[in-house]
Design a protein around this motif. Structure first.
Motif, PDB file in Angstrom:
ATOM      1  N   THR A 113       0.238 -26.659  16.849  1.00  0.00           N
ATOM      2  CA  THR A 113      -0.636 -27.787  17.121  1.00  0.00           C
ATOM      3  C   THR A 113      -0.011 -28.664  18.200  1.00  0.00           C
ATOM      4  O   THR A 113       1.200 -28.878  18.217  1.00  0.00           O
ATOM      5  CB  THR A 113      -0.845 -28.630  15.848  1.00  0.00           C
ATOM      6  OG1 THR A 113      -1.362 -27.784  14.827  1.00  0.00           O
ATOM      7  CG2 THR A 113      -1.798 -29.773  16.080  1.00  0.00           C
ATOM      8  N   THR A 115      -0.908 -32.423  20.438  1.00  0.00           N
ATOM      9  CA  THR A 115      -1.779 -33.578  20.599  1.00  0.00           C
ATOM     10  C   THR A 115      -1.730 -34.018  22.058  1.00  0.00           C
ATOM     11  O   THR A 115      -0.659 -34.199  22.630  1.00  0.00           O
ATOM     12  CB  THR A 115      -1.318 -34.734  19.681  1.00  0.00           C
ATOM     13  OG1 THR A 115      -1.334 -34.263  18.330  1.00  0.00           O
ATOM     14  CG2 THR A 115      -2.239 -35.926  19.813  1.00  0.00           C
ATOM     15  N   ARG A 123      -7.291 -39.487  22.371  1.00  0.00           N
ATOM     16  CA  ARG A 123      -6.338 -38.435  22.043  1.00  0.00           C
ATOM     17  C   ARG A 123      -7.097 -37.309  21.370  1.00  0.00           C
ATOM     18  O   ARG A 123      -8.103 -37.528  20.716  1.00  0.00           O
ATOM     19  CB  ARG A 123      -5.259 -38.964  21.107  1.00  0.00           C
ATOM     20  CG  ARG A 123      -4.406 -40.069  21.701  1.00  0.00           C
ATOM     21  CD  ARG A 123      -3.528 -40.726  20.658  1.00  0.00           C
ATOM     22  NE  ARG A 123      -2.578 -39.809  20.084  1.00  0.00           N
ATOM     23  CZ  ARG A 123      -1.304 -39.700  20.449  1.00  0.00           C
ATOM     24  NH1 ARG A 123      -0.855 -40.483  21.397  1.00  0.00           N
ATOM     25  NH2 ARG A 123      -0.510 -38.850  19.872  1.00  0.00           N
ATOM     26  N   THR A 125      -6.361 -33.349  19.313  1.00  0.00           N
ATOM     27  CA  THR A 125      -5.399 -32.411  18.759  1.00  0.00           C
ATOM     28  C   THR A 125      -5.966 -31.010  18.892  1.00  0.00           C
ATOM     29  O   THR A 125      -7.101 -30.742  18.516  1.00  0.00           O
ATOM     30  CB  THR A 125      -5.120 -32.723  17.272  1.00  0.00           C
ATOM     31  OG1 THR A 125      -4.657 -34.073  17.189  1.00  0.00           O
ATOM     32  CG2 THR A 125      -4.093 -31.797  16.697  1.00  0.00           C
TER      33      THR A 125
END
Length: 136
Positions: A113, A115, A123, A125
Motif C-alpha cells: 500500500t 499513500t 490524499r 491510498t
C-alpha cells in the motif's frame, strides 16, 4: 492518425509545397534571363542581366530560409501543444508505466500500500494485489 499527426503531416506538406513553388519560380525567371543573356549583344546589358540573375538566386535562398524559419516555429509551437496535451491527458501506456514504477518502489519497501498526496488536502491510498511478473 491522431489529430497531432495530421497537423504535423499537413505542416510538412505545406512546407514542401512552398519550397517547390519557390524553386519553380526561380527556375522560370532564371530561364528567361538565360535566354535574354544569349540574345543580347551588349556587354553592359549582359552584365546587368547576370546581376539580376544573381539577385534572383539570393532572393530565392532568402525566401527558402524564411520559409524554413516559419516552418520550424510552427513545428515548435505544435510540439509544445502536443507536450501540453500529453501532460493534461496521459496515455494508457504512460499511466501503466507510472503505476508499474510505483508498484516496484512499493514492493522494494516491502509494502503493498502507498499513500499519495495529490494536492492541498487531497490524499489517496493505492493498494496493490498480486505480484509483478516480467510479462506484466
Amino acid at each position: 492518425m491522431n489529430e497531432f499527426e495530421k497537423k504535423f503531416n499537413a505542416l510538412r506538406i505545406q512546407y514542401r509545397d512552398e519550397r517547390v513553388q519557390i524553386t519553380k519560380d526561380c527556375a522560370l525567371a532564371i530561364g528567361h534571363l538565360n535566354t535574354a543573356i544569349g540574345a543580347v549583344k551588349s556587354p553592359e546589358a549582359r552584365d546587368a542581366l547576370r546581376a539580376e540573375k544573381a539577385r534572383i538566386y539570393e532572393a530565392t535562398r532568402n525566401s527558402i530560409k524564411y520559409s524554413r524559419l516559419c516552418y520550424r516555429q510552427q513545428l515548435d509551437a505544435l510540439e509544445d501543444e502536443l507536450r501540453t496535451h500529453y501532460e493534461k491527458h496521459p496515455s494508457r501506456r504512460q499511466i501503466r508505466h507510472a503505476l508499474r514504477a510505483l508498484l516496484r518502489s512499493t514492493q522494494d519497501t516491502g509494502d503493498q500500500t502507498v499513500t499519495l498526496s495529490l494536492g492541498k488536502g487531497i490524499r489517496c491510498t493505492v493498494t496493490f494485489t498480486g505480484q509483478l511478473t516480467p510479462d506484466n
